[in-house]
Design a protein around this motif. Structure first.
Motif, short mmCIF file in Angstrom:
data_model
loop_
_atom_site.label_atom_id
_atom_site.label_comp_id
_atom_site.label_asym_id
_atom_site.label_seq_id
_atom_site.Cartn_x
_atom_site.Cartn_y
_atom_site.Cartn_z
N ILE A 36 -164.16 99.53 72.06
CA ILE A 36 -165.29 99.33 72.60
C ILE A 36 -165.34 99.94 74.19
O ILE A 36 -166.13 100.41 74.58
CB ILE A 36 -165.84 97.75 72.52
N VAL A 37 -164.31 99.57 74.71
CA VAL A 37 -164.07 99.75 76.07
C VAL A 37 -164.03 101.17 76.62
O VAL A 37 -164.54 101.83 77.25
CB VAL A 37 -162.82 99.12 76.87
N HIS A 38 -162.96 101.87 75.45
CA HIS A 38 -163.11 103.39 75.74
C HIS A 38 -164.37 104.14 75.39
O HIS A 38 -164.68 104.91 75.92
CB HIS A 38 -161.62 103.72 74.89
N ARG A 39 -164.91 103.46 74.36
CA ARG A 39 -165.96 104.36 73.86
C ARG A 39 -167.14 104.12 74.98
O ARG A 39 -167.88 105.02 75.02
CB ARG A 39 -166.60 103.83 72.34
N ILE A 40 -167.51 102.96 75.43
CA ILE A 40 -168.64 102.84 76.28
C ILE A 40 -168.49 103.42 77.58
O ILE A 40 -169.10 104.12 78.03
CB ILE A 40 -168.81 101.16 76.15
N GLY A 182 -169.14 92.58 73.49
CA GLY A 182 -168.43 93.33 74.24
C GLY A 182 -169.09 94.78 74.78
O GLY A 182 -168.94 95.05 75.79
N ILE A 183 -169.95 95.15 74.07
CA ILE A 183 -170.80 96.41 74.03
C ILE A 183 -171.63 96.01 75.17
O ILE A 183 -171.80 96.71 76.17
CB ILE A 183 -171.56 96.96 72.95
N ASP A 184 -172.44 94.75 74.99
CA ASP A 184 -173.48 94.43 75.95
C ASP A 184 -172.74 94.36 77.29
O ASP A 184 -173.36 94.65 78.41
CB ASP A 184 -174.07 93.06 75.46
N LEU A 185 -171.43 93.66 77.25
CA LEU A 185 -170.97 93.43 78.62
C LEU A 185 -170.56 94.71 79.26
O LEU A 185 -170.65 94.73 80.40
CB LEU A 185 -169.74 92.69 78.25
N CYS A 186 -170.00 95.66 78.69
CA CYS A 186 -169.57 96.84 79.23
C CYS A 186 -170.91 97.72 79.79
O CYS A 186 -170.71 98.40 80.75
CB CYS A 186 -168.71 98.06 78.02
N LEU A 187 -171.70 97.64 78.95
CA LEU A 187 -172.97 98.21 79.37
C LEU A 187 -173.59 97.53 80.69
O LEU A 187 -174.08 98.25 81.71
CB LEU A 187 -174.18 98.18 78.06
N HIS A 188 -173.43 96.29 80.67
CA HIS A 188 -173.86 95.40 82.02
C HIS A 188 -173.05 95.97 83.31
O HIS A 188 -173.43 96.12 84.17
CB HIS A 188 -173.79 93.94 81.69
N VAL A 202 -175.65 106.05 78.01
CA VAL A 202 -174.57 105.73 77.05
C VAL A 202 -175.01 104.77 75.92
O VAL A 202 -174.46 104.89 74.64
CB VAL A 202 -173.69 104.54 78.01
N ALA A 203 -175.92 103.63 75.96
CA ALA A 203 -176.49 103.14 74.81
C ALA A 203 -177.07 104.10 73.74
O ALA A 203 -176.79 103.95 72.74
CB ALA A 203 -177.26 102.25 75.37
N ARG A 204 -177.95 104.96 74.40
CA ARG A 204 -178.33 106.00 73.31
C ARG A 204 -177.48 106.70 72.46
O ARG A 204 -177.59 107.01 71.29
CB ARG A 204 -179.45 106.93 74.34
N GLY A 205 -176.21 107.04 73.20
CA GLY A 205 -175.29 107.99 72.83
C GLY A 205 -174.63 107.19 71.66
O GLY A 205 -174.04 107.73 70.75
N SER A 206 -174.47 105.99 72.08
CA SER A 206 -173.84 105.02 70.84
C SER A 206 -174.75 104.39 69.93
O SER A 206 -174.22 103.53 69.13
CB SER A 206 -173.14 103.66 71.72
N VAL A 207 -175.82 104.58 69.99
CA VAL A 207 -177.07 103.94 68.98
C VAL A 207 -176.98 102.77 69.05
O VAL A 207 -176.84 101.62 68.01
CB VAL A 207 -176.98 104.66 67.48
#
Length: 335
Positions: A36-40, A182-188, A202-207
């Motif tokens: 998650i961390v690497h992707r986001i 964890g996705i929400d946290l990284c986006l935050h 970033v969210a759009r790219g990860s759908v």
């Protein structure tokens, strides 16, 4: 510590102005949370297309690290990477879910001790057990997966534990619930660093949803609406199309041809928060986007986002973000 390993870590963090993120991989690390961390963070780009973060995986000792899956990670960097990081993220390990109250492994404690004062520190899921055991959560608000609530409270009574939220942010020490949060946290964190526009891309790219606020409930009773019953999707779409004007609970319920009581119950089941709180969240996101991407006057943005007045919008942004609309624009307005 091997000087060659330390040189590699220093090289990974040198030569650019990207924000340095170190992900600490422990034995039997959950591979999903690590990725998650690497992707986001890895997708975050400036308006010119430049990468905004440099993400490095490290371990208490460099070498092979087992995961919870059928593969092993070859981790080149040791704890020296933590000393160079501006953000440190600790994902969960499968070992965290075993009911034991042992102190931190000495090598892990020594690795965490290398984190510089002022570094942002975050955990995903049961990684918060590590932060708490290291004394980093004492007196702070924190969370973990809801299934671990009782054990966490018993072991760390000095932590203000909240089992009902997706993530917490207590002055630069952050925790999240289950893996997906964890996705929400990284986006935050990206939103905090670079604004809503970058985080939304970033969210759009990860759908994935661009923003689920931290206070949203961890456990949503009906993640996928039952096709045999009315969902709240039609009402939410209608609300977003009419965000510029007052929207009442009665109007939302009418979109689904149901009573306000039934609508409110279904909304909480499906979204994990109240209709009113969700509306406020959408208005804030609309205001943030307009502040970042347009030169519209503050008064006009307040009306367009549905706050009615600049004073009302100022109060909501101050409460949610800690800054005024003008200060937010000055920080995140793109070229």
């Amino acid at each position: 510590m091997d000087n060659m390993c330390e040189d590699r870590a220093m090289a990974a963090f040198s030569g650019d102005a990207r924000h340095r993120v170190a992900v600490l991989a422990r034995d039997r690390v959950l591979s999903f949370e690590l990725s998650i961390v690497h992707r986001i963070f890895g997708q975050a780009r400036s308006a010119a297309g430049a990468a905004l973060y440099e993400v490095v995986t490290c371990a208490p000792e460099p070498g092979d690290v087992r995961t919870d899956a059928d593969f092993t990670l070859a981790v080149a960097h040791g704890p020296e990477a933590l000393a160079e990081a501006e953000t440190v993220v600790v994902p969960a390990s499968a070992d965290d879910f075993e009911p034991r109250n042992e102190p931190l492994d000495p090598s892990l404690a020594a690795a965490l001790a290398r984190i510089r004062p002022g570094t942002r520190i975050a955990s995903i899921c049961s990684g918060s057990f590590v932060l708490a055991a290291a004394g980093l959560l004492a007196g702070r608000r924190a969370t973990a997966h809801w299934r671990s609530s009782a054990r966490f409270r018993e072991r760390f009574p000095d932590v203000a534990f909240d089992p009902d939220v997706l993530y917490t942010d207590d002055d630069g020490v952050l925790t999240s619930a289950g893996g997906a949060s964890g996705i929400d946290l990284c986006l935050h964190m990206i939103r905090t660093d670079h604004g809503a526009a970058v985080a939304n891309e970033v969210a759009r790219g990860s759908v994935v949803p661009p923003h689920r606020e931290g206070g949203q409930a961890q456990y949503v009773k009906r993640p996928m609406p039952d096709p045999r019953t009315s969902s709240t999707g039609r009402a939410r779409r209608w609300a977003l199309e009419n965000l510029h004007r007052p929207v009442t609970l009665q109007e939302l319920a009418a979109q689904e041809s149901t009573s306000t009581r039934t609508f409110t119950r279904r909304f909480r089941d499906e979204i994990g928060t109240s209709p009113g709180r969700w509306l406020t969240q959408q208005r804030i996101e609309r205001a943030r986007t307009l502040l970042e991407r347009t030169d519209l006057p503050i008064d006009e943005i307040a009306v367009t986002a549905g706050f009615g007045t600049a004073g009302s919008m100022r109060l909501h942004l101050k409460d949610e973000l800690g800054v005024s609309p003008s200060a937010y624009r000055a920080t995140f307005r793109g070229p």
